[in-house]
Structures are given as C-alpha cells and as structure tokens.
Design a protein around this motif. Structure first.
Motif, PDB file in Angstrom:
ATOM      1  N   ILE A 309      27.060  10.965 -66.434  1.00  0.00           N
ATOM      2  CA  ILE A 309      27.554  12.033 -67.304  1.00  0.00           C
ATOM      3  C   ILE A 309      29.073  12.100 -67.195  1.00  0.00           C
ATOM      4  O   ILE A 309      29.640  11.985 -66.115  1.00  0.00           O
ATOM      5  N   ASP A 310      29.709  12.275 -68.336  1.00  0.00           N
ATOM      6  CA  ASP A 310      31.146  12.447 -68.414  1.00  0.00           C
ATOM      7  C   ASP A 310      31.587  13.555 -67.439  1.00  0.00           C
ATOM      8  O   ASP A 310      31.099  14.676 -67.514  1.00  0.00           O
ATOM      9  N   GLU A 312      34.091  15.449 -67.113  1.00  0.00           N
ATOM     10  CA  GLU A 312      34.655  16.675 -67.692  1.00  0.00           C
ATOM     11  C   GLU A 312      33.541  17.613 -68.160  1.00  0.00           C
ATOM     12  O   GLU A 312      33.569  18.812 -67.921  1.00  0.00           O
ATOM     13  N   SER A 313      32.503  17.037 -68.812  1.00  0.00           N
ATOM     14  CA  SER A 313      31.362  17.840 -69.247  1.00  0.00           C
ATOM     15  C   SER A 313      30.627  18.416 -68.063  1.00  0.00           C
ATOM     16  O   SER A 313      30.277  19.593 -68.044  1.00  0.00           O
ATOM     17  N   LEU A 314      30.416  17.582 -67.064  1.00  0.00           N
ATOM     18  CA  LEU A 314      29.658  18.002 -65.893  1.00  0.00           C
ATOM     19  C   LEU A 314      30.361  19.163 -65.202  1.00  0.00           C
ATOM     20  O   LEU A 314      29.737  20.137 -64.788  1.00  0.00           O
ATOM     21  N   MET A 316      32.353  21.435 -66.539  1.00  0.00           N
ATOM     22  CA  MET A 316      32.181  22.680 -67.276  1.00  0.00           C
ATOM     23  C   MET A 316      30.734  23.163 -67.206  1.00  0.00           C
ATOM     24  O   MET A 316      30.460  24.347 -67.156  1.00  0.00           O
ATOM     25  N   LEU A 317      29.814  22.209 -67.206  1.00  0.00           N
ATOM     26  CA  LEU A 317      28.392  22.563 -67.139  1.00  0.00           C
ATOM     27  C   LEU A 317      28.104  23.300 -65.835  1.00  0.00           C
ATOM     28  O   LEU A 317      27.491  24.377 -65.823  1.00  0.00           O
TER      29      LEU A 317
ATOM     30  N   GLN B 114      28.289  22.288 -73.388  1.00  0.00           N
ATOM     31  CA  GLN B 114      28.436  21.058 -72.602  1.00  0.00           C
ATOM     32  C   GLN B 114      27.188  20.183 -72.711  1.00  0.00           C
ATOM     33  O   GLN B 114      27.295  18.966 -72.793  1.00  0.00           O
ATOM     34  N   MET B 117      27.387  18.416 -75.817  1.00  0.00           N
ATOM     35  CA  MET B 117      28.359  17.343 -75.761  1.00  0.00           C
ATOM     36  C   MET B 117      27.774  16.131 -75.027  1.00  0.00           C
ATOM     37  O   MET B 117      28.012  14.989 -75.416  1.00  0.00           O
TER      38      MET B 117
END
Lengths: 349, 306
Positions: A309-310, A312-314, A316-317, B114, B117
């Motif tokens: 998983i990217d 940056e996404s992780l 924020m998640l 997210q 995304m």
C-alpha cells in the motif's frame, strides 16, 4: 515535585533546551518535525481559546494562520520588494489576524453551535479561495504558485536559516528555529494559563456552560465572545508569521480545510479546555503521522516482502482509524481538564 | 437572457444533486444533532462503486439498464456502509460530549477517502456516457437528456421521501425520535432501529447523488465527495438544518445561485472577478442568510438549551 514549583520549571526548561539534541540524534528531519509540532501546538492553543474555553466551534481556524503567513510573506519578500524586520511584522501578524477574527465574529455572534461551525468553515474557505485567486487583476498573493524566497527570520541580526558557529559547535538553523518557536509557544502557554484564571477566562467558561445564565450574571456576552475570536485568531496569526519565515514559501494549499480539522482534532483529542492536554494533543498529532510515514515502508517490507500500500495513504488511513479509536475509548480526550472530568463523571444522562 | 436560462437549468441540475445529499445531512442532524462529516464520502463511494460495476458492462447490455444495475449495486453498498458507520462510530458515542462524534465522523471521512484511494487509485476516472445524449432546445437554452433525468429523478425521490416521512409508520417514528428520543422510546419506538433506518435511507440517497454527479460531470475521483459534501451541508444549513423541505429548497437555491453567480460575476464586476470565485458565492450567500435568519430559511426558531 508538586511542592517545588521552581524545580519543576527548571526541569521543564532543561527538557525543552535538550529535547532537539536528543531528537537530533535520529537526524535533522526529526528536528524539523519538532519545529512543525511547536507551530501546531501554538495553533492548537489558539483554537483552544475559542473552542475549549468559550465553547465556540470554529472549523475555519486555519484561515488566521494563513492571514498571518501571508502578512509575513508580503512584508518580507521580493513580492512587493519590502523587507521589514521580523519584530515589526510579528505583532502586525497578530493584529491583522485578530482583526480578521473579530470580523468573522461580528456577524456570527447570534449563531449557535453548528450554525456557527458551518459559517466559520465557509469563512475559512473564502479566505483560501481569495488567496488562491488574488493574482489578477492586481497581483497580490501570486495565486496558486504562492510566494517564494521569503526572508528568513533573523534574531539580533543573526539569520536563523544558517548554521551558527558557537564556540566551535555547529548549531544547525533548525535548532535555532526550535528555540525561537519554543520561546513563543511558552509565551502563548503563559498567556493562555493567565487568561484562563482571569475574569475574562471565567466569563468564557460561563458562556460555554450556559450562555443565558452568563448573560444574566452581567457578562457582556457579545464583547467577550468577540474577544475570544480575536485572541484565538491572533495566536494563529503569530504562528502563521513564524511558519512563513521558517518555510520561506507560502501557498494557499497549506491552509486547506483539512488543516483546520487537524488542529481541531489536536484540541479535542488532547482534551478541550485543558492547556496541558492540548499541548499533548498537538505534539501527538503532529508527530504520529511522521512516525507512520517512516515506519510504513519498512513494516510492509518485513511483513509482505514488498510495498503493498502506498505509504502516504496508509499513513492517513491509520491516522483516521486512530482518531476513531481514541474518541470511542476516551470521548473527553486523552488528558481532559479535571473540572470537565468531574462534570462528566457526576452527570449521568 | 439565453445565458440566464441556460445557467438556471445548470443550476437546477446541480441543485437537485445538492438537495439529495443535503437530505442525508439534515435527516441525521434532525435526529442525532450530529454533523455527519462522512456523508460526502459515502456519495463518493457510491459513484466509485457504480463506476466499477458499469464499466465492464458497457456495450454488453443497453445503456439505461447498465446505469440501473450500477445504481442498485451502489445503493446497496452505500446502505450497508451507512449502517456500519452508524454502528461503529456514532452509536457508542451517543451520550458522549458533543464534539466526540464529530471527530469520529472526521476519522471515518479520512478512512473512506484513503480506502478509496488504495482501491481505485489517485487518478480521475472518466465516466462512460450511458444515455443517448439528446439535446433539447428549451426557451433558447440547451439541455440534455441526462440533466432532465437528474432533475426528474431527484424530484420523484424527494416526493417519495416526503411521503415516507409524513405518511408511514416509520416516518412517524422518525419524527417522534427527532422531537424527543426518550419520550419516543417510552411510546414504544425502537430508537436504534429508527436511527439505523435514517442512516440507511440517507446513504441510499447519497448513492443516487453520487451516480448523478459523476455522470453529470463525466468524472469520478476519490476526493470528489469532500467539496460536494461541504456544499450540501451548506445547503442544509441554508434551508434550516433538520428540516427536510429546507434541505431541498436550500440545495436547489444554492445550485441556482452558484450557477448564476458563476455566469454573471465577470460581467457584474467588469472582469475583475472571474468564475473561479464560484465557490465563494455559496459561502457568502450562506453567511448573509444566517446573519438575517440565524436558523436558516425554513428552520424554526429553537429555544436556547444548555
């Protein structure tokens, strides 16, 4: 420790002085994160006056940060070719942001609760859109590109952006900024604490608890609420000015709604109305995403052998999940104000 | 004049979508007193799911049927999602301080964005045109089938919702819960079920709005729900939050004002301000309305309560 307030103060100061060196052993990037954490703490303390003390939900607080940052940027950059000294600009940042705060407060005084929330949110967006578009017909803010090569902050003729040589010690600029920010943050803490126990502070709490009763007790609710808005805004303005000098670059995207929400989360997660809690919340939420950022890639490589998983996404998640979990288990915040806690425990509704 | 009518129709189209989303906000607010910040992202999930379902079917089945399938799948997904969100993030906090559920709502919103995304990527996804794009000449303005369909569907849905709330048993339970949850419970209303039903209905409307907005603009994106949600919430407040009629009025009004504002601002200010100030309009209108009518256009005056 409680019985020796001087000792406690000394310990705090020693900790504040040594902290960047302890953190700096992991690399200068972490000192930079610490600098930003201090800026966020200033913002959270400012918003705490509005939300925590006076109980006015403000969802557009970052606008004042933006106003402060652009004030600094316009007065100390090649944009207009003016280069004012920092000690002149910072009070001006506070004053202009405070003025904007009162400007926002004036028409919204009659609104309560969530109506106020949405108007402040709208106000924040209006400021951002203006910053984004005021490059034509007269170029004031340089639009979405933002303003670059802003003068760094200089204290007593020493620019904080360069490495300073103190008796053979190389002190990186990030450390100098840290000390400046820590000083200003400490100042804001003191002002907040003094305000809280003052007549004004008690008036704010009275309005938060019951506006009608407060009015009946002879509090001029209009002026006191306006003051809360202006005070909170001026703290944000100072933080914004420091941000502009530190970063050397400002653009409208630093002042999006997400940032307002972030600062609000710091206040609520830490413990509304409690200065210690708010500082803790600010530090936690400023540092936590960075830890996720640095640990996301190695952790995934260890678990799955590749990056699934990217990061940056992780990041924020996990941040979003953390917000939910903290609120589910500690709805009054991680470190709530003792008085608040008593009220919550006593009243079972 | 032609610009006027054209912008009026564009505004009506977008306004109907705002109204559908605003209904979701206002129903939840009316019953729980909570700003459901995640609602805009439920709209986005609706649009994304519909897109994923329809894309492989394009050309296999007739366009309108594909659209219908996408809509149904999206609606079911969103209803489940809305139900889950309420259970996980809002129900445990019903008696907590007022800001706690607001923060969990923000948390849910971040998580949904997210996840979207991660699943669908960062890119803008083009939405296939599934309806024959006939243009009609109406009073000198060009309006296409899709716009007519959006306006008509939104109108029918809103009438159905009004009937549901005002004429059925569930609707009466919802109104009673909004009025006073404790007393409603004493009268034999299962409050938890009513609240779940409210979230499920609101999410179905969100899915519908999501499909509409992505087909109207021809694009879907993981953060599309954010601004839409903001506008819709503004619309709900504009009309008087907690009031269903107000949300519809507010939504349509906001859409029309925005469209007309964007169409005319250049002429009015001699080109100083352009249509990039479109978003400012919504908020300025909101502030002005609230200054003169602090409880919205159709909201009743609420008494102070501690």
């Amino acid at each position: 420790m409680k019985r020796y307030p001087q000792l406690r103060m000394l310990a705090t100061i020693a900790l504040l002085l040594l902290l960047p060196f302890a953190v700096g052993t992991m690399g200068n990037a972490w000192v930079r994160i610490l600098d930003f954490a201090l800026l966020y703490i200033m913002l959270a303390l400012g918003l705490n006056i509005v939300v925590g003390f006076a109980g006015l939900l403000d969802l557009g607080y970052i606008a004042f940060y933006g106003v402060g940052a652009y004030t600094y940027a316009l007065l100390a950059s090649p944009q207009f070719g003016v280069h004012w000294p920092v000690w002149l600009i910072l009070p001006l940042c506070a004053a202009i942001a405070g003025l904007f705060g009162a400007l926002l407060g004036a028409p919204t005084l009659r609104l309560r609760g969530d109506y106020l929330a949405i108007v402040t949110l709208g106000f924040g967006e209006i400021i951002r859109i203006f910053l984004n578009n005021l490059n034509s017909p007269v170029n004031i803010t340089n639009g979405p590109q933002g303003i670059a090569s802003i003068d760094p902050i200089a204290v007593a003729g020493v620019s904080l952006s360069r490495t300073l040589n103190v008796f053979g010690f190389e002190v990186h600029g990030l450390y100098l900024y840290y000390y400046l920010f820590a000083f200003v943050a400490l100042l804001i803490v003191v002002v907040s604490a003094r305000l809280q126990d003052s007549r004004i502070g008690r008036a704010w709490v009275a309005i938060r608890e019951d506006e009608v009763a407060a009015k009946a007790c002879g509090i001029n609710t209009r002026n006191v609420k306006l003051l809360a808005f202006a005070m909170g805004a001026s703290f944000g303005g100072v933080a914004g000015g420091l941000f502009a000098g530190f970063q050397g670059f400002v653009s409208p995207e630093s002042f999006s709604l997400l940032e307002s929400i972030m600062v609000l989360c710091m206040v609520v997660i830490g413990g509304m109305g409690h200065i210690g809690g708010v500082i803790f919340g600010g530090l936690l939420l400023a540092v936590m995403p960075e830890i996720f950022r640095y640990s996301a890639v190695p952790a995934q490589q260890a678990l799955f052998g590749k990056v699934v998983i990217d990061p940056e996404s992780l990041r924020m998640l996990l941040f979003g999940l953390a917000l939910i979990v903290v609120m589910l288990y500690r709805p009054a915040g991680l470190w709530p104000e003792p008085r608040h806690r008593r009220e919550l425990a006593g009243k079972k509704s | 004049m032609e610009t006027f009518i054209q912008q009026l129709f564009n505004g009506l189209t977008v306004g109907s979508i705002y109204a559908l989303v605003a209904l979701g906000y206002t129903m939840v607010y009316g019953i729980l007193g909570l700003i459901n910040f995640a609602h805009g992202d439920v709209v986005m999930i609706g649009a994304m799911v519909a897109l994923s379902v329809t894309r492989p079917l394009v050309g296999v089945l007739p366009g309108p049927l594909v659209l219908l399938i996408g809509l149904v799948v999206a609606a079911v997904t969103c209803m489940l999602l809305g139900f889950t969100i309420e259970r996980v993030a809002y129900r445990p906090l019903r008696k907590a301080p007022r800001l706690a559920p607001l923060i969990t709502a923000i948390g849910i919103s971040i998580v949904l964005q997210q996840l979207a995304m991660i699943i669908w990527g960062r890119g803008y996804h083009p939405v296939p045109t599934l309806l024959p794009g006939g243009m009609h000449d109406l009073l000198g303005a060009q309006i296409n089938d899709l716009q007519l369909l959006i306006i008509a569907t939104a109108a029918v849905t809103m009438v159905a919702l009004m009937l549901l709330v005002n004429r059925t048993r569930l609707g009466r339970a919802m109104r009673a819960t909004a009025e006073n949850p404790e007393i409603a419970a004493l009268m034999g209303v299962n409050i938890n079920r009513v609240i779940s039903a409210t979230f499920v209905i609101g999410s179905a409307l969100a899915a519908l709005a999501g499909v509409m907005v992505s087909s109207h603009y021809g694009i879907a994106h993981y953060s599309m729900g954010f601004m839409l949600g903001l506008k819709a919430f503004t619309a709900a407040v504009l009309g008087g939050i907690g009031n269903l009629g107000g949300a519809m009025l507010g939504g349509i009004l906001l859409g029309v004002i925005e469209a007309l504002g964007a169409g005319y601002i250049g002429d009015l200010t001699g080109g100083v301000f352009g249509s990039n100030y479109q978003d400012v309009f919504a908020f300025i209108v909101l502030i002005v309305v609230l200054v003169f009518r602090p409880s919205g256009l159709m909201g009743e005056r609420v008494s102070e309560r501690a």
